[in-house]
Design an enzyme around this catalytic site. Sequence first.
Site, PDB file in Angstrom:
ATOM      1  N   ASN A  41      12.644  50.546  21.846  1.00 19.90           N
ATOM      2  CA  ASN A  41      12.648  51.222  20.553  1.00 19.90           C
ATOM      3  C   ASN A  41      13.796  50.699  19.703  1.00 19.90           C
ATOM      4  O   ASN A  41      14.971  50.923  20.026  1.00 19.90           O
ATOM      5  CB  ASN A  41      12.808  52.738  20.742  1.00 19.90           C
ATOM      6  CG  ASN A  41      12.978  53.460  19.408  1.00 19.90           C
ATOM      7  OD1 ASN A  41      12.022  53.663  18.677  1.00 19.90           O
ATOM      8  ND2 ASN A  41      14.212  53.823  19.065  1.00 19.90           N
ATOM      9  N   GLU A  42      13.466  49.945  18.651  1.00 18.85           N
ATOM     10  CA  GLU A  42      14.363  49.558  17.561  1.00 18.85           C
ATOM     11  C   GLU A  42      15.468  48.576  17.922  1.00 18.85           C
ATOM     12  O   GLU A  42      16.347  48.283  17.091  1.00 18.85           O
ATOM     13  CB  GLU A  42      14.978  50.808  16.881  1.00 18.85           C
ATOM     14  CG  GLU A  42      13.924  51.700  16.241  1.00 18.85           C
ATOM     15  CD  GLU A  42      14.481  52.820  15.382  1.00 18.85           C
ATOM     16  OE1 GLU A  42      13.705  53.412  14.607  1.00 18.85           O
ATOM     17  OE2 GLU A  42      15.688  53.115  15.509  1.00 18.85           O
ATOM     18  N   ASN A  43      15.452  48.010  19.131  1.00 15.16           N
ATOM     19  CA  ASN A  43      16.552  47.122  19.513  1.00 15.16           C
ATOM     20  C   ASN A  43      16.480  45.767  18.817  1.00 15.16           C
ATOM     21  O   ASN A  43      17.518  45.199  18.453  1.00 15.16           O
ATOM     22  CB  ASN A  43      16.593  46.948  21.026  1.00 15.16           C
ATOM     23  CG  ASN A  43      16.917  48.254  21.730  1.00 15.16           C
ATOM     24  OD1 ASN A  43      17.334  49.224  21.098  1.00 15.16           O
ATOM     25  ND2 ASN A  43      16.718  48.300  23.033  1.00 15.16           N
TER      26      ASN A  43
END
Length: 826
Positions: A440-442
């Site tokens: 998630n969102e890295n």
Amino acid sequence: MKVVSLDGSWLLKGYDEQKGEEEKAFMPEIEENGWIKANIPGVVHLDLIKNKQIPDPFFGLNELKVSWVEEKDWWYRKKFLVDKELLSYDYIELVFQGLDTFATVWLNGKEIAKFSNMFHEHNINIKNYLKEGENLLVVKFDSPKRVLENEYNKRSVKLGAAFYPPVVYGRKAQYSFGWDWGPRLPTSGIWRSVVIRAYNTCKIESFYFSSSLSNSLDVANIKVDVSLEAFKEEKVEVLVRIFGFGEDQTKRETKSLTKGLNNLTFDFTIANPKLWWPNGYGDQNLYNLEIKVVNNSGVLDEVKKKVGIRKIEVIQEKDEEGKTFYFKVNNVPIFCKGADWVPADSFLPRVSRERYDYLLSKAKEANMNMIRVWGGGVYEDESFYELCDEKGILIWQDFMFACGEYPEEEWFFDLVREEADKVVKRLRNHACIAIWCGNNENNWGYKAHWFGVKDKFYGETIYHKILPEVCSKLDPSTLYWPSSPFGGEDPNSQSEGDRHSWDVWSGLKDYTEYLNDKGRFISEFGFQSLPSLKTILKFTSKEDRFFQSKVIEHHNKQVGGPERLLLFLSMHFRLPSTLERFVYLTQLNQGEALKTGIEHWRRRKFKTGGALIWQLNDCWPVASWSLIDYYNEPKASYYYVKRAFDPLNISLLINGDEVEVWVVNDFLESKSGKIRLLLYNVEGKKISEKKIEVNVKPNSSTLFLKQNLKELGYDKSFIGFVAGVLEVEGSYYRYDVILLEKLKYIELPKPKIKLKIEKLDKKRYLIAISAKNFVKSCEVSLKGLNASFSDNFFDLIPDVKKEVIVDLEQQISKAELKKKLSIRYY
């Protein structure tokens, strides 16, 4: 196989660092004074609450009072009996289905294992450690704060992460250290079941059910791969049976086992298979699969599962806007309607199958067909995925990496490989699994330098090498996607891949800004509100019940969250003076915002391939982006979303001097009917009306009418609204309303509401509601009764009847219902 449960009653004690070892807490003969009773599955906080050693962390400011718990080491002890019969088995394993997190295990005073991953099952061969009679099992959990901060402080390069950077050095649920919707309550404990499993000869290590369908979907070729772990060399017979819907096939093979892993493949062909479909597109047909391993003495091991035959694709094709991103199931394009899932409690053992069932049923009732399991929580229990199979809810499954940088170190890679291997094997056979996602969102965070400019992308090896390799090997038929969001040069692009649309809430822009977002698949977007008043009463004292109280603000975990609620409210509504009114209006504002986004992206079907709302649920009582609060109270926004996700939806859009009328049809057949476009003044007087006949094509989005507002009778001095009514097959189906001025500037006249109540069943009523003028956001409630409503918080337009079905938990008369019924409106 024999199974012995070690769930239930254990003993628990907290120690400072190394004090448990000094006291020899792992030995059978110690005094057990000072130990408290514990229940497994469980976590430390739950047992401390039960033993009255800490207050309820969800009430008031108590979260702050229990912070000492994370600094202790916690020890569990259990004595259990073993008989000769169990000891006679060839192989005996101790299985921890979940250990949270940094655990050391002793059996009969001997250290037998260490673990540091809460996300998967741990197995230990204990045949040589067990004895006949009484045995002692001890598990110690090191302080998660101490372990993680020691690892963090060892290194000169400081990895970044949201809220608590040291968490990236452990495989522990990140949300437990706090998030912008969750408290900091990092848990320790044996959070899932503990069993002893005893086998003779071999066990079924794993299996993989996969299907490929002919182009016309009339033939399914099934492959069942079975992996056996053998403990000795012996000849066995393996039987695989698939049955259901008039089909019953069994294949068998005799196998001479060698020690270690032994692999077998069984092929089946099913003509005219009953396919598994997402919610709204067909039935969730599930076949029965049985796998048995037998020898002369009987059944050695067996598995029974429900499996679905379906084909899932993600379509990425170049177009004039960039590249598409939408799902196809069984050759049918699917607009994904859904929400993001966070763990349903800060204390995970409290999340029962019944709680899963309630939340997932509400998702299904809201016309959702996809849930994204977010990467900062946990891989959910098996029952969660079984229910998604049954309800037709596709799963976007994140791996557990969120908003952070992760070690590029071999020891960490080894942890990740083992985790991915076990997780994919556990979940891959569920019909609901639609996509694996690396994090998630890295990738977005790295590109945007959220954590500063680093010498490399920390975590890149995990998302772009380890995880795709594991998924390709173990579940090649399911797409692996490196991150969410991901696509193109900009990971959060509007032209390809999936997108997290936070320009509104995070950018402090009015929700009309959603109309400018052309994301190809919206996997996150959201808007905050307060929880229900009932929920607030459960975590506050009387003196705390005002919007700016310390307790209310503490139960909003976003920095500046309360202030944002006020800002966004002031854009559309007059600011209220009571807490009750704050609750009502923030929930309406949330609903209006989500409706705006959903209808915009549905109008773009399949230019945009889906809209997933952040978030479906909560882990504690809090002001957040959720549709359903912690105590299972649906917010006003839940009903807004349910209507916006309706399979047949009419929506209005003001575009300059024109009003546009759109109809979206998710049904796989055309719908014929009539659209009425009406202009009313604020008192409810009809100024003009336009009617057209329509035929709405299957699985489509269509602009049916563009009408100049002046030609309808509108001028700048006019205060009123436009309504669009869709009638299908001769009866009302759905309507939409756009006010031609912001509500904060309008004085709405007192409504003239008419009610008609009809009893449908012992616990079910139909309430028909109509009005002579416009009524904003009618809330139907029943004082003192638990009830669910088919719709709520809806607008009324003149002379159009709204029907609401009420399901009650108890039988009451029509007269009693009428007494308890109340309607609130803006």
